[in-house]
Write a protein that holds these residues in place. Structure first.
Motif, PDB file in Angstrom:
ATOM      1  N   GLY A   1      21.840  21.859   7.553  1.00  0.00           N
ATOM      2  CA  GLY A   1      22.957  21.000   7.177  1.00  0.00           C
ATOM      3  C   GLY A   1      22.870  19.624   7.795  1.00  0.00           C
ATOM      4  N   ILE A   2      21.776  19.326   8.478  1.00  0.00           N
ATOM      5  CA  ILE A   2      21.630  18.038   9.169  1.00  0.00           C
ATOM      6  C   ILE A   2      20.759  17.105   8.336  1.00  0.00           C
ATOM      7  CG2 ILE A   2      20.767  16.894  11.238  1.00  0.00           C
ATOM      8  CD1 ILE A   2      21.247  19.525  12.735  1.00  0.00           C
ATOM      9  N   GLN A   3      21.231  15.883   8.145  1.00  0.00           N
ATOM     10  CA  GLN A   3      20.457  14.885   7.413  1.00  0.00           C
ATOM     11  C   GLN A   3      19.608  14.110   8.418  1.00  0.00           C
ATOM     12  OE1 GLN A   3      22.774  12.139   5.026  1.00  0.00           O
ATOM     13  NE2 GLN A   3      21.203  12.103   3.447  1.00  0.00           N
ATOM     14  N   ALA A   4      18.307  14.421   8.420  1.00  0.00           N
ATOM     15  CA  ALA A   4      17.393  13.819   9.397  1.00  0.00           C
ATOM     16  C   ALA A   4      16.997  12.401   9.011  1.00  0.00           C
ATOM     17  CB  ALA A   4      16.151  14.692   9.552  1.00  0.00           C
ATOM     18  N   LEU A   5      16.844  12.140   7.713  1.00  0.00           N
ATOM     19  CA  LEU A   5      16.538  10.798   7.211  1.00  0.00           C
ATOM     20  C   LEU A   5      17.540  10.454   6.122  1.00  0.00           C
ATOM     21  CD1 LEU A   5      12.627  10.877   6.930  1.00  0.00           C
ATOM     22  CD2 LEU A   5      14.018   9.914   8.782  1.00  0.00           C
ATOM     23  N   ARG A   6      18.111   9.251   6.223  1.00  0.00           N
ATOM     24  CA  ARG A   6      19.184   8.845   5.328  1.00  0.00           C
ATOM     25  C   ARG A   6      18.773   7.599   4.537  1.00  0.00           C
ATOM     26  NH1 ARG A   6      24.055  10.812   8.080  1.00  0.00           N
ATOM     27  NH2 ARG A   6      23.472  11.719  10.089  1.00  0.00           N
ATOM     28  N   ASN A   7      18.338   7.800   3.308  1.00  0.00           N
ATOM     29  CA  ASN A   7      18.027   6.677   2.413  1.00  0.00           C
ATOM     30  C   ASN A   7      17.083   5.656   3.052  1.00  0.00           C
ATOM     31  OD1 ASN A   7      19.709   7.500   0.175  1.00  0.00           O
ATOM     32  ND2 ASN A   7      21.456   6.983   1.469  1.00  0.00           N
ATOM     33  N   ILE A   8      15.979   6.161   3.592  1.00  0.00           N
ATOM     34  CA  ILE A   8      14.993   5.286   4.222  1.00  0.00           C
ATOM     35  C   ILE A   8      14.185   4.547   3.160  1.00  0.00           C
ATOM     36  CG2 ILE A   8      12.872   5.234   5.594  1.00  0.00           C
ATOM     37  CD1 ILE A   8      15.262   5.770   7.305  1.00  0.00           C
ATOM     38  N   SER A   9      14.115   3.236   3.300  1.00  0.00           N
ATOM     39  CA  SER A   9      13.267   2.412   2.425  1.00  0.00           C
ATOM     40  C   SER A   9      12.462   1.456   3.311  1.00  0.00           C
ATOM     41  CB  SER A   9      14.107   1.607   1.425  1.00  0.00           C
ATOM     42  OG  SER A   9      14.799   2.458   0.531  1.00  0.00           O
TER      43      SER A   9
ATOM     44  N   ILE B   1      17.409   3.082   9.057  1.00  0.00           N
ATOM     45  CA  ILE B   1      16.807   1.841   9.535  1.00  0.00           C
ATOM     46  C   ILE B   1      17.925   0.835   9.807  1.00  0.00           C
ATOM     47  CG2 ILE B   1      15.374  -0.131   8.882  1.00  0.00           C
ATOM     48  CD1 ILE B   1      13.588   1.836   7.369  1.00  0.00           C
ATOM     49  N   VAL B   2      17.976   0.355  11.053  1.00  0.00           N
ATOM     50  CA  VAL B   2      19.058  -0.552  11.447  1.00  0.00           C
ATOM     51  C   VAL B   2      18.569  -1.970  11.695  1.00  0.00           C
ATOM     52  CG1 VAL B   2      20.460   1.314  12.408  1.00  0.00           C
ATOM     53  CG2 VAL B   2      18.826   0.121  13.891  1.00  0.00           C
ATOM     54  N   ALA B   3      17.248  -2.166  11.746  1.00  0.00           N
ATOM     55  CA  ALA B   3      16.709  -3.513  11.935  1.00  0.00           C
ATOM     56  C   ALA B   3      15.268  -3.535  11.450  1.00  0.00           C
ATOM     57  CB  ALA B   3      16.775  -3.935  13.403  1.00  0.00           C
ATOM     58  N   GLU B   4      14.832  -4.670  10.980  1.00  0.00           N
ATOM     59  CA  GLU B   4      13.447  -4.842  10.551  1.00  0.00           C
ATOM     60  C   GLU B   4      13.070  -6.306  10.667  1.00  0.00           C
ATOM     61  OE1 GLU B   4      12.940  -4.941   5.989  1.00  0.00           O
ATOM     62  OE2 GLU B   4      14.658  -3.612   6.325  1.00  0.00           O
TER      63      GLU B   4
ATOM     64  N   MET C   1       0.821  -1.207   0.000  1.00  0.00           N
ATOM     65  CA  MET C   1       0.000   0.000   0.000  1.00  0.00           C
ATOM     66  C   MET C   1       0.858   1.263   0.000  1.00  0.00           C
ATOM     67  SD  MET C   1      -2.854   1.327   2.736  1.00  0.00           S
ATOM     68  CE  MET C   1      -4.262   0.564   1.957  1.00  0.00           C
ATOM     69  N   LEU C   2       1.767   1.369   0.978  1.00  0.00           N
ATOM     70  CA  LEU C   2       2.701   2.488   1.046  1.00  0.00           C
ATOM     71  C   LEU C   2       4.111   1.950   0.830  1.00  0.00           C
ATOM     72  CD1 LEU C   2       3.082   5.578   1.833  1.00  0.00           C
ATOM     73  CD2 LEU C   2       3.676   4.702   4.106  1.00  0.00           C
ATOM     74  N   LYS C   3       4.844   2.596  -0.070  1.00  0.00           N
ATOM     75  CA  LYS C   3       6.226   2.188  -0.326  1.00  0.00           C
ATOM     76  C   LYS C   3       7.113   3.417  -0.320  1.00  0.00           C
ATOM     77  CE  LYS C   3       9.170  -0.445  -3.487  1.00  0.00           C
ATOM     78  NZ  LYS C   3       9.219  -1.206  -4.749  1.00  0.00           N
ATOM     79  N   ILE C   4       8.181   3.357   0.453  1.00  0.00           N
ATOM     80  CA  ILE C   4       9.145   4.446   0.552  1.00  0.00           C
ATOM     81  C   ILE C   4      10.481   3.937   0.045  1.00  0.00           C
ATOM     82  CG2 ILE C   4      10.351   5.990   2.145  1.00  0.00           C
ATOM     83  CD1 ILE C   4       7.864   5.838   3.933  1.00  0.00           C
ATOM     84  N   ASP C   5      11.063   4.690  -0.874  1.00  0.00           N
ATOM     85  CA  ASP C   5      12.298   4.239  -1.512  1.00  0.00           C
ATOM     86  C   ASP C   5      13.369   5.332  -1.413  1.00  0.00           C
ATOM     87  OD1 ASP C   5      14.082   2.694  -2.993  1.00  0.00           O
ATOM     88  OD2 ASP C   5      13.351   3.478  -4.899  1.00  0.00           O
ATOM     89  N   SER C   6      14.440   5.041  -0.679  1.00  0.00           N
ATOM     90  CA  SER C   6      15.627   5.908  -0.576  1.00  0.00           C
ATOM     91  C   SER C   6      15.269   7.339  -0.184  1.00  0.00           C
ATOM     92  CB  SER C   6      16.401   5.910  -1.901  1.00  0.00           C
ATOM     93  OG  SER C   6      16.798   4.612  -2.252  1.00  0.00           O
ATOM     94  N   LEU C   7      14.399   7.484   0.799  1.00  0.00           N
ATOM     95  CA  LEU C   7      13.929   8.813   1.220  1.00  0.00           C
ATOM     96  C   LEU C   7      14.996   9.545   2.021  1.00  0.00           C
ATOM     97  CD1 LEU C   7      11.342  10.610   1.149  1.00  0.00           C
ATOM     98  CD2 LEU C   7      10.844   9.717   3.428  1.00  0.00           C
ATOM     99  N   LYS C   8      15.219  10.820   1.647  1.00  0.00           N
ATOM    100  CA  LYS C   8      16.169  11.677   2.352  1.00  0.00           C
ATOM    101  C   LYS C   8      15.470  12.965   2.765  1.00  0.00           C
ATOM    102  CE  LYS C   8      19.885  10.063  -0.701  1.00  0.00           C
ATOM    103  NZ  LYS C   8      20.856  10.478  -1.735  1.00  0.00           N
ATOM    104  N   VAL C   9      15.750  13.404   3.992  1.00  0.00           N
ATOM    105  CA  VAL C   9      15.211  14.671   4.482  1.00  0.00           C
ATOM    106  C   VAL C   9      16.332  15.418   5.187  1.00  0.00           C
ATOM    107  CG1 VAL C   9      13.595  15.800   6.057  1.00  0.00           C
ATOM    108  CG2 VAL C   9      12.860  13.810   4.734  1.00  0.00           C
ATOM    109  N   ASN C  10      16.495  16.694   4.840  1.00  0.00           N
ATOM    110  CA  ASN C  10      17.521  17.538   5.459  1.00  0.00           C
ATOM    111  C   ASN C  10      16.870  18.684   6.236  1.00  0.00           C
ATOM    112  OD1 ASN C  10      19.495  15.978   4.171  1.00  0.00           O
ATOM    113  ND2 ASN C  10      19.521  17.330   2.389  1.00  0.00           N
ATOM    114  N   TYR C  11      17.438  18.984   7.383  1.00  0.00           N
ATOM    115  CA  TYR C  11      17.097  20.188   8.133  1.00  0.00           C
ATOM    116  C   TYR C  11      18.348  21.046   8.188  1.00  0.00           C
ATOM    117  CZ  TYR C  11      12.657  18.240   9.808  1.00  0.00           C
ATOM    118  OH  TYR C  11      11.378  17.726   9.901  1.00  0.00           O
TER     119      TYR C  11
END
Length: 242
Positions: free
Chosen positions: A13-21, A212-215, A1-11
């Motif tokens: 100079g800070i990278q809040a989300l790093r390649n979230i899938s 993401i470090v574990a799933e 239903m929902l798929k997230i691929d390599s999502l990046k978010v910056n605040y």
């Protein structure tokens, strides 16, 4: 239903989300656990359109919704129960609930869903005439969930629904989460009560410093010694006992 691929978010100079899938399959309860500042709330806010990503893609029901305005994402069938409830304190319980249906037009369907919310939360029905600001913390959380359901979402995202609530109320909230899911609503849950979240979830992800470090299944992560030590207090308990 929902798929997230390599999502990046910056605040800045800070990278809040790093390649979230990650994926949220239809009909499932998926939970995100992690410490404060890990990026859990940022992820929900990005999915809902409140934060713009720096890269990656968000797909919902096979459509790319990356960067769409909030109202279009809501109309597509995604709703967010925000951390801190954010009810309209100067409006009544029923007025708050009806605001959740602001994108809808059918008076009959809105009335039917209002009855369903009152069935889920009898306490709200008893207090439908009260101003939301006079409710207890637990009742306000029920109202925030009910308001979100009034948009008739396909996917409901919940950000720390048990935060600051008494244990008995926490159990009630998680019982309601399971009941909502049984009625066909897919759930993406961010929760610091890792034990309750993993116990409830079909699928779970662990987020640390934007990655993401574990799933795995909720039960698998509940039994994982690293997860138990980091998020379920095992290490602290052993230290106290020794």
């Amino acid at each position: 239903m929902l798929k997230i691929d390599s999502l990046k978010v910056n605040y800045g100079g800070i990278q809040a989300l790093r390649n979230i899938s990650l994926e949220v399959p239809e009909g499932k309860i998926v939970t995100l656990i992690g410490s404060n500042g890990a990026g859990k709330s940022t992820l929900l806010r990005t999915i809902s359109g409140l934060v713009q990503p720096a890269g990656g893609e968000i797909s919902f029901r096979s459509s790319n919704i990356t960067g769409l305005p909030v109202q279009k994402i809501c109309t597509a069938g995604i709703s967010l129960v925000p951390e801190g409830r954010h009810v309209f304190t100067d409006l009544t319980v029923e007025e708050n609930l009806r605001i959740g249906a602001y994108t809808r037009r059918s008076k009959k369907e809105i009335s039917d869903d209002l009855s369903w919310v009152y069935e889920l939360f009898p306490r709200l029905k008893e207090r439908s005439w009260q101003f939301a600001g006079t409710l207890s913390g637990g009742e306000q959380q029920m109202l925030a969930v009910g308001r979100s359901l009034m948009s008739r979402p396909k996917l409901i995202m919940m950000d720390e629904p048990s935060l600051g609530l008494a244990p008995l109320v926490v159990q009630l909230i998680f019982d309601i989460i399971k009941e909502i899911n049984r009625r066909g609503v897919t759930i993406l849950l961010v929760e610091q009560n890792a034990h309750m979240a993993l116990k409830t979830a079909d699928i779970a992800y662990v987020l640390e410093t934007g990655s993401i470090v574990a799933e795995g299944s909720g039960q698998a992560l509940l039994a994982d010694e690293r997860v138990r030590a980091a998020y379920l207090g095992k290490a602290r308990q052993e230290k106290v006992c020794s």
